[in-house]
Scaffold this motif. Structure first.
Motif, PDB file in Angstrom:
ATOM      1  N   ASP A  77     -20.463 -15.753 -63.660  1.00  0.00           N
ATOM      2  CA  ASP A  77     -20.384 -16.749 -64.724  1.00  0.00           C
ATOM      3  C   ASP A  77     -19.144 -17.637 -64.612  1.00  0.00           C
ATOM      4  OD1 ASP A  77     -22.777 -15.926 -65.840  1.00  0.00           O
ATOM      5  OD2 ASP A  77     -21.817 -14.487 -67.173  1.00  0.00           O
ATOM      6  N   GLY A  78     -18.319 -17.389 -63.609  1.00  0.00           N
ATOM      7  CA  GLY A  78     -17.164 -18.242 -63.372  1.00  0.00           C
ATOM      8  C   GLY A  78     -15.960 -17.947 -64.234  1.00  0.00           C
ATOM      9  N   LEU A  79     -15.938 -16.782 -64.898  1.00  0.00           N
ATOM     10  CA  LEU A  79     -14.813 -16.439 -65.763  1.00  0.00           C
ATOM     11  C   LEU A  79     -13.755 -15.612 -65.060  1.00  0.00           C
ATOM     12  CD1 LEU A  79     -16.810 -15.516 -68.993  1.00  0.00           C
ATOM     13  CD2 LEU A  79     -15.732 -17.689 -68.416  1.00  0.00           C
ATOM     14  N   VAL A  80     -14.168 -14.875 -64.047  1.00  0.00           N
ATOM     15  CA  VAL A  80     -13.259 -13.975 -63.329  1.00  0.00           C
ATOM     16  C   VAL A  80     -13.278 -14.330 -61.848  1.00  0.00           C
ATOM     17  CG1 VAL A  80     -12.946 -11.566 -62.596  1.00  0.00           C
ATOM     18  CG2 VAL A  80     -13.434 -12.084 -64.983  1.00  0.00           C
ATOM     19  N   HIS A  81     -12.102 -14.298 -61.251  1.00  0.00           N
ATOM     20  CA  HIS A  81     -11.954 -14.505 -59.813  1.00  0.00           C
ATOM     21  C   HIS A  81     -11.684 -13.160 -59.157  1.00  0.00           C
ATOM     22  CE1 HIS A  81     -10.804 -16.133 -55.950  1.00  0.00           C
ATOM     23  NE2 HIS A  81      -9.686 -15.448 -56.028  1.00  0.00           N
ATOM     24  N   ARG A  82     -12.400 -12.884 -58.093  1.00  0.00           N
ATOM     25  CA  ARG A  82     -12.227 -11.640 -57.327  1.00  0.00           C
ATOM     26  C   ARG A  82     -11.615 -11.989 -55.978  1.00  0.00           C
ATOM     27  NH1 ARG A  82     -15.879  -8.634 -53.715  1.00  0.00           N
ATOM     28  NH2 ARG A  82     -15.354  -6.413 -53.892  1.00  0.00           N
ATOM     29  N   GLU A  83     -10.429 -11.460 -55.735  1.00  0.00           N
ATOM     30  CA  GLU A  83      -9.719 -11.717 -54.474  1.00  0.00           C
ATOM     31  C   GLU A  83      -9.725 -10.449 -53.641  1.00  0.00           C
ATOM     32  OE1 GLU A  83      -7.768 -13.959 -51.695  1.00  0.00           O
ATOM     33  OE2 GLU A  83      -8.273 -14.728 -53.686  1.00  0.00           O
ATOM     34  N   VAL A  84     -10.323 -10.525 -52.447  1.00  0.00           N
ATOM     35  CA  VAL A  84     -10.379  -9.381 -51.536  1.00  0.00           C
ATOM     36  C   VAL A  84      -9.382  -9.626 -50.417  1.00  0.00           C
ATOM     37  CG1 VAL A  84     -11.837  -8.008 -50.005  1.00  0.00           C
ATOM     38  CG2 VAL A  84     -12.822  -9.060 -52.051  1.00  0.00           C
ATOM     39  N   TYR A  85      -8.481  -8.657 -50.217  1.00  0.00           N
ATOM     40  CA  TYR A  85      -7.485  -8.755 -49.156  1.00  0.00           C
ATOM     41  C   TYR A  85      -7.956  -7.942 -47.954  1.00  0.00           C
ATOM     42  CZ  TYR A  85      -4.516 -10.646 -52.810  1.00  0.00           C
ATOM     43  OH  TYR A  85      -4.016 -11.417 -53.816  1.00  0.00           O
ATOM     44  N   PRO A  86      -7.952  -8.558 -46.760  1.00  0.00           N
ATOM     45  CA  PRO A  86      -8.435  -7.857 -45.563  1.00  0.00           C
ATOM     46  C   PRO A  86      -7.395  -6.872 -45.034  1.00  0.00           C
ATOM     47  CG  PRO A  86      -7.738 -10.067 -44.984  1.00  0.00           C
ATOM     48  CD  PRO A  86      -7.562  -9.929 -46.478  1.00  0.00           C
ATOM     49  N   GLN A  87      -7.371  -5.708 -45.609  1.00  0.00           N
ATOM     50  CA  GLN A  87      -6.418  -4.688 -45.192  1.00  0.00           C
ATOM     51  C   GLN A  87      -7.043  -3.313 -45.393  1.00  0.00           C
ATOM     52  OE1 GLN A  87      -3.364  -5.780 -48.103  1.00  0.00           O
ATOM     53  NE2 GLN A  87      -3.617  -3.784 -49.071  1.00  0.00           N
ATOM     54  N   VAL A  88      -6.413  -2.309 -44.826  1.00  0.00           N
ATOM     55  CA  VAL A  88      -6.867  -0.935 -44.988  1.00  0.00           C
ATOM     56  C   VAL A  88      -5.763  -0.163 -45.676  1.00  0.00           C
ATOM     57  CG1 VAL A  88      -7.601   1.139 -43.761  1.00  0.00           C
ATOM     58  CG2 VAL A  88      -8.307  -1.107 -42.938  1.00  0.00           C
TER      59      VAL A  88
END
Length: 122
Positions: A77-88
């Motif tokens: 719905d465009g209210l939350v941003h999900r940021e995925v960091y490429p790490q382990v």
């Protein structure tokens, strides 16, 4: 009188959300942020960016699956941003978008109203 009804019909047609027409902005708002956890998730994210595990600790009464579902809907719905960091190990952070920030004053008013309501009931 007929003209006002036509305007309302036009307004109802413009309030489409997930293939459903809403006749009232309040109903539409509740469809977007309603549910058991969405408003609370938005409230917590209004204060800072949080990782999934932090959110999960805030909502110990919910399952991982339910929290994930609510976050995905808020993201869609465009209210939350999900940021995925490429790490382990993987790192995922959630924050409010500008659209998500726009509901914070309403959530603040709801919080204040709830406090006043409780005071009036006791």
């Amino acid at each position: 009188m007929t003209q006002a009804v036509q305007i309302n019909k036009q307004d109802a047609q413009s309030l489409m959300y997930r293939d459903k027409a809403y006749t009232c902005g309040i109903d539409l708002t509740l469809a977007v942020v309603g549910g058991k956890w969405k408003a609370s998730i938005l409230w917590h994210l209004a204060h800072r960016t949080m990782r999934f595990s932090e959110l999960q600790r805030q909502f110990a009464d919910t399952t991982r699956k339910m929290l994930t579902q609510q976050l995905r809907e808020l993201e869609a719905d465009g209210l939350v941003h999900r940021e995925v960091y490429p790490q382990v190990p993987p790192k995922v952070e959630y924050s409010l978008t500008a659209k998500g920030q726009s509901i914070v004053p309403i959530l603040r008013q709801m919080c204040d109203w709830g406090k006043h309501y409780l005071q009036d009931c006791t």
